[in-house]
Design a protein around this motif. Structure first.
Motif, mmCIF file in Angstrom:
data_model
loop_
_atom_site.group_PDB
_atom_site.id
_atom_site.type_symbol
_atom_site.label_atom_id
_atom_site.label_comp_id
_atom_site.label_asym_id
_atom_site.label_seq_id
_atom_site.Cartn_x
_atom_site.Cartn_y
_atom_site.Cartn_z
ATOM 1 N N THR A 34 -25.301 72.118 -2.257
ATOM 2 C CA THR A 34 -25.033 72.418 -3.105
ATOM 3 C C THR A 34 -26.284 73.089 -4.232
ATOM 4 O OG1 THR A 34 -23.119 71.302 -4.391
ATOM 5 C CG2 THR A 34 -24.454 72.032 -6.138
ATOM 6 N N LYS A 35 -27.437 72.003 -3.242
ATOM 7 C CA LYS A 35 -28.941 72.051 -4.514
ATOM 8 C C LYS A 35 -30.066 72.985 -3.255
ATOM 9 C CE LYS A 35 -30.968 67.166 -5.231
ATOM 10 N NZ LYS A 35 -31.162 66.243 -4.795
ATOM 11 N N LEU A 36 -29.147 73.099 -1.964
ATOM 12 C CA LEU A 36 -29.214 74.784 -0.747
ATOM 13 C C LEU A 36 -29.396 75.966 -1.426
ATOM 14 C CD1 LEU A 36 -28.841 73.860 2.470
ATOM 15 C CD2 LEU A 36 -31.163 74.168 1.545
ATOM 16 N N SER A 37 -27.659 75.661 -2.538
ATOM 17 C CA SER A 37 -27.539 76.945 -3.050
ATOM 18 C C SER A 37 -28.397 77.449 -4.104
ATOM 19 C CB SER A 37 -26.256 77.421 -3.243
ATOM 20 O OG SER A 37 -25.230 77.116 -1.969
ATOM 21 N N ARG A 38 -28.582 75.949 -5.114
ATOM 22 C CA ARG A 38 -28.932 76.215 -5.735
ATOM 23 C C ARG A 38 -30.481 76.601 -6.022
ATOM 24 N NH1 ARG A 38 -30.584 70.807 -9.194
ATOM 25 N NH2 ARG A 38 -32.331 71.533 -6.486
ATOM 26 N N ASP A 39 -30.968 76.127 -4.775
ATOM 27 C CA ASP A 39 -32.710 76.460 -4.797
ATOM 28 C C ASP A 39 -33.169 77.679 -3.992
ATOM 29 O OD1 ASP A 39 -32.590 74.056 -5.607
ATOM 30 O OD2 ASP A 39 -33.396 72.948 -3.777
ATOM 31 N N ASN A 40 -32.225 77.555 -3.677
ATOM 32 C CA ASN A 40 -31.852 79.453 -2.748
ATOM 33 C C ASN A 40 -31.794 80.783 -3.966
ATOM 34 O OD1 ASN A 40 -33.625 78.492 -0.328
ATOM 35 N ND2 ASN A 40 -31.523 78.033 0.562
ATOM 36 N N ALA A 68 -19.431 73.666 -12.712
ATOM 37 C CA ALA A 68 -19.719 73.772 -13.577
ATOM 38 C C ALA A 68 -20.721 72.232 -13.979
ATOM 39 C CB ALA A 68 -18.386 73.481 -14.621
ATOM 40 N N GLU A 69 -20.748 71.291 -13.576
ATOM 41 C CA GLU A 69 -21.796 69.514 -13.705
ATOM 42 C C GLU A 69 -23.179 69.828 -12.471
ATOM 43 O OE1 GLU A 69 -19.056 66.533 -12.764
ATOM 44 O OE2 GLU A 69 -17.581 66.675 -14.186
ATOM 45 N N THR A 70 -22.210 71.328 -12.259
ATOM 46 C CA THR A 70 -24.271 70.668 -11.238
ATOM 47 C C THR A 70 -24.678 71.722 -11.110
ATOM 48 O OG1 THR A 70 -22.460 71.662 -8.765
ATOM 49 C CG2 THR A 70 -22.882 69.316 -9.539
ATOM 50 N N ILE A 71 -24.073 73.442 -11.564
ATOM 51 C CA ILE A 71 -25.484 74.395 -11.259
ATOM 52 C C ILE A 71 -25.371 74.987 -13.317
ATOM 53 C CG2 ILE A 71 -25.127 76.685 -10.736
ATOM 54 C CD1 ILE A 71 -25.914 75.352 -8.668
#
Length: 412
Positions: free
Chosen positions: A373-379, A42-45
């Motif tokens: 987390t960033k890889l999941s978000r960006d991809n 919740a705090e990162t995506i």
């Protein structure tokens, strides 16, 4: 229709039905939790990012279902009438023998690729473009196709001639020689691919960030990893997806970072990703994958020998030409490999957990968690995958499970 032919048709259709079912489950899982990310994210995506990843997953599954149905239809068509018609056409111009056998395989590969090409265009210029990933131009796509075709012809035509000659020269033992040659080629490709083939499609330049390079080299020294170089790949010319990997074997090992990944991650995150890749080296995962591939090759050549010996072409009302039998065997193997994918994915996911644990031991939990987390978000990777779908199609554990494993010791 013979029992063998009926079994192969059934396997192809059953595999396709299973695939469609699994992809429908994945779509439902993404839609069911579309409106809000899991509590731990919740705090990162943001909700908007999570909805976009869900929409991307659903769109990919729709396209993938189309690919599955097309694959099954093409495979059945080849076995039912296309392969026989193509063989008869080629036989009008080429006398029976090695060249005809090779020509059958090459012609099937070309026609099969052209039949599937429209969906590849839809994926690149439709789906990937719609979600902002595609940067491939039509000219680049055509050039990539031409290079891939040229490489396939240069590498595989001589191999096919060698395979069919060996089968004729030594009917009982050719498959053992073929297996040894295939393993030798597999090992050779670990050197040839990064230094010769990959640069035909992308540019690889030495890492220029001096401070980051110094930290990387210190990490490599700590891990006893002798690298053939730290390289940046111009992945952004084709896609905005990010990744990193190391390739090669022995002194030819290279560590490669997508330029897209370097732009979106902090130095600590990049070093954690590098530590993860070094974990694969430390635990011998590359060697394990080679042994696994060798095992599958051994079984594959043994099965191909059996198919040649029993005249598999006759079971489909087709000539027992080596090229025809080779094509039939490949199409019969596809559903078997599909059913074995949970096993191969289990081995791959276990290796990923071990590499994650190694990265954590080097840099701690937070940089790796942040990088995942960033890889999941960006991809646009879904954070709520269906477990059964993941069992068949995820070679890497889903990000939430990887992050939970990284945090497990802390929570204990």
């Amino acid at each position: 229709m013979s029992f063998v032919a009926a079994a192969v048709y059934f396997a192809i259709l059953a595999s396709a039905a299973l695939s469609v079912y699994l992809k429908a489950r994945q779509s439902r899982a993404a839609r069911a939790d579309r409106d809000a990310p899991p509590p731990e994210f919740a705090e990162t995506i943001t909700p908007q990012e999570h909805r976009r990843s869900a929409d991307y997953t659903v769109a990919r599954m729709r396209l993938s279902v189309g690919e599955t149905l097309l694959d099954a239809a093409i495979s059945v068509a080849w076995l039912a009438f296309l392969l026989g018609s193509l063989y008869a056409l080629l036989a009008q111009f080429i006398a029976p023998g090695l060249t005809l056998s090779v020509a059958v395989v090459v012609a099937v590969a070309i026609v099969d690729h052209l039949l599937r090409l429209p969906l590849s265009l839809v994926e690149t210029f439709g789906l990937e473009a719609r979600f902002g990933f595609n940067r491939t131009t039509p000219l680049m796509f055509v050039l990539d196709e031409a290079k891939g075709a040229a490489l396939w012809l240069v590498f595989f035509i001589p191999l096919l001639y060698g395979l069919f000659f060996a089968a004729r020269f030594s009917p009982d033992y050719w498959w053992l020689a073929g297996f040894v040659a295939a393993v030798a080629l597999l090992l050779a490709m670990t050197v040839i691919y990064p230094s010769v083939i990959a640069p035909m499609f992308n540019q690889f330049t030495p890492l220029e960030d001096a401070a980051l390079k110094a930290r990387m080299e210190e990490l490599l020294a700590r891990c006893g990893f002798q690298s053939g170089g730290l390289y940046v790949m111009d992945a952004s010319t084709r896609s905005t997806h990010g990744n990193a990997y190391f390739s090669g074997f022995g002194k030819a090992k290279r560590i490669v970072f997508f330029d897209t990944l370097l732009r979106k991650h902090s130095a600590d995150e990049i070093l954690a990703i590098l530590a993860h890749e070094l974990g694969h080296y430390k635990f011998g995962h590359v060697r394990q994958r080679i042994f696994q591939a060798a095992g599958f090759l051994f079984i594959g050549f043994a099965a191909l020998h059996f198919a040649f010996e029993r005249g598999l072409g006759g079971a489909f009302g087709l000539p027992n030409d080596p090229g025809v039998i080779f094509v039939i065997a490949l199409m019969a193997a596809a559903p078997i490999l599909h059913l074995l994918s949970p096993l191969t994915n289990f081995l791959s996911r276990r290796a990923e957990f071990e590499a994650d644990g190694f990265a954590k031991s080097i840099y701690g939990e937070e940089p790796m968690v942040s990088a995942l987390t960033k890889l999941s978000r960006d991809n646009l990777s879904t954070l709520t995958p269906d477990r059964l779908y993941a069992l068949f199609y995820y070679s890497h554990p889903p990000a939430p499970i990887r992050i939970a494993a990284l945090q497990e010791a802390r929570g204990a």
